[in-house]
Design a protein around this motif. Structure first.
Motif, PDB file in Angstrom:
ATOM      1  N   HIS A 262      67.978  71.870  20.681  1.00  0.00           N
ATOM      2  CA  HIS A 262      67.983  72.044  22.136  1.00  0.00           C
ATOM      3  C   HIS A 262      67.012  73.122  22.599  1.00  0.00           C
ATOM      4  CE1 HIS A 262      71.244  69.236  22.463  1.00  0.00           C
ATOM      5  NE2 HIS A 262      71.993  69.936  21.631  1.00  0.00           N
ATOM      6  N   ARG A 263      66.834  74.170  21.820  1.00  0.00           N
ATOM      7  CA  ARG A 263      65.867  75.209  22.208  1.00  0.00           C
ATOM      8  C   ARG A 263      64.443  74.669  22.169  1.00  0.00           C
ATOM      9  NH1 ARG A 263      67.673  81.026  19.530  1.00  0.00           N
ATOM     10  NH2 ARG A 263      69.649  81.239  20.666  1.00  0.00           N
ATOM     11  N   ALA A 264      64.157  73.887  21.142  1.00  0.00           N
ATOM     12  CA  ALA A 264      62.824  73.301  21.032  1.00  0.00           C
ATOM     13  C   ALA A 264      62.583  72.307  22.162  1.00  0.00           C
ATOM     14  CB  ALA A 264      62.664  72.615  19.673  1.00  0.00           C
TER      15      ALA A 264
ATOM     16  N   ARG B  25      59.892  70.912  27.212  1.00  0.00           N
ATOM     17  CA  ARG B  25      59.971  70.509  28.617  1.00  0.00           C
ATOM     18  C   ARG B  25      59.263  71.510  29.526  1.00  0.00           C
ATOM     19  NH1 ARG B  25      66.244  68.220  28.855  1.00  0.00           N
ATOM     20  NH2 ARG B  25      65.700  66.049  28.278  1.00  0.00           N
ATOM     21  N   ALA B  26      59.444  72.799  29.248  1.00  0.00           N
ATOM     22  CA  ALA B  26      58.768  73.817  30.057  1.00  0.00           C
ATOM     23  C   ALA B  26      57.258  73.710  29.909  1.00  0.00           C
ATOM     24  CB  ALA B  26      59.252  75.214  29.647  1.00  0.00           C
ATOM     25  N   GLU B  27      56.801  73.501  28.687  1.00  0.00           N
ATOM     26  CA  GLU B  27      55.363  73.362  28.448  1.00  0.00           C
ATOM     27  C   GLU B  27      54.802  72.124  29.132  1.00  0.00           C
ATOM     28  OE1 GLU B  27      55.284  73.245  24.238  1.00  0.00           O
ATOM     29  OE2 GLU B  27      55.591  75.416  23.987  1.00  0.00           O
ATOM     30  N   GLN B  28      55.540  71.030  29.056  1.00  0.00           N
ATOM     31  CA  GLN B  28      55.095  69.784  29.675  1.00  0.00           C
ATOM     32  C   GLN B  28      55.062  69.897  31.202  1.00  0.00           C
ATOM     33  OE1 GLN B  28      54.030  66.801  28.204  1.00  0.00           O
ATOM     34  NE2 GLN B  28      53.923  68.111  26.395  1.00  0.00           N
ATOM     35  N   ALA B  29      56.054  70.557  31.774  1.00  0.00           N
ATOM     36  CA  ALA B  29      56.082  70.743  33.225  1.00  0.00           C
ATOM     37  C   ALA B  29      54.880  71.558  33.678  1.00  0.00           C
ATOM     38  CB  ALA B  29      57.378  71.425  33.650  1.00  0.00           C
ATOM     39  N   ASP B  30      54.564  72.613  32.926  1.00  0.00           N
ATOM     40  CA  ASP B  30      53.418  73.448  33.270  1.00  0.00           C
ATOM     41  C   ASP B  30      52.111  72.665  33.130  1.00  0.00           C
ATOM     42  OD1 ASP B  30      52.365  76.337  33.746  1.00  0.00           O
ATOM     43  OD2 ASP B  30      51.234  75.632  32.007  1.00  0.00           O
TER      44      ASP B  30
END
Length: 227
Positions: free
Chosen positions: A198-200, A205-210
């Motif tokens: 879940h952490r990965a 997801r954060a990287e993809q959103a950015d």
């Protein structure tokens, strides 16, 4: 608390029909929002219930008259009301404004038609909103867009996590979403999403959103001063 909404329009069916379906309809059934739709011709002038006239100075089309529109506004306005005119010259509607309106008690939407409204009507509204740099045949569709965006943010309307992680909620576009099947015509779901880490997943997801925001909507990112 129930968000109360009144819509002033010449075409009530354009509002009431769509808002009775799907999530907006369920939100109203749950008592989270109440939407009342009013025909502006109720306040029309004369035997024909007229709401428009030719523009002073000449020009094409008709302009909505000040008397019936203001009479309609004053009939539904209360001290806690926010009266909103849907108009191409208004503030461009964004997520932060939707969140702001979701915290109000009573919203009144004024839907123009024809060539627009008599300029004096603007003195009787609190906010002017536009949904983009284009012109529609009337304010009904913009009103639906704003109402839908607002009521889905009401507490209990939908899953809180859904609104917390979707596009624009944190100033970024939403990360890519996948569901079954894991592979379709050579297009595979990223392995990290099925890893159980879940952490990965959260980092991905954060990287993809950015990355998606930088590629598609760099205007959403904070500006940095140079030089």
């Amino acid at each position: 608390m129930t968000l109360e909404i009144d819509v002033l329009t010449l075409f009530p069916a354009m509002i009431s029909g769509p808002l009775a379906e799907s999530i907006p309809g369920r939100i109203q059934e749950q008592g989270l929002a109440t939407v009342r739709v009013h025909d502006l011709r109720e306040w029309g002038l004369g035997r024909h219930r007229s709401v428009d006239d030719t523009p002073y100075g000449g020009g094409a089309g008709m302009v909505m008259r000040v008397e019936p529109v203001v009479a309609a506004i004053e009939s539904v306005r209360r001290p806690e009301s926010t009266v909103i005119l849907l108009d191409p010259v208004g503030e461009v509607f964004r997520h932060d404004r939707a969140a702001d309106l979701a915290r109000r008690e009573h919203l009144v939407f004024v839907c123009p038609r024809y060539e627009g409204v008599d300029e004096r009507i603007r003195a009787f509204v609190d906010l002017e909103l536009s949904i983009g740099d284009y012109v529609l045949t009337g304010g009904e569709l913009p009103a639906l867009v704003v109402i839908d965006a607002v009521i889905r943010l009401l507490p209990g309307a939908i899953d809180d996590l859904s609104t917390a992680e979707e596009s624009f909620s944190a100033g970024l576009l939403e990360y890519p979403q996948y569901t079954r099947p894991p592979s379709f015509r050579g297009l595979d779901v990223p392995a990290i999403l099925t890893s159980g880490d879940h952490r990965a997943v959260a980092r991905w997801r954060a990287e993809q959103a950015d990355a998606r925001t930088r590629e598609r909507r760099p205007d959403l990112l904070p500006r940095t001063d140079e030089g």
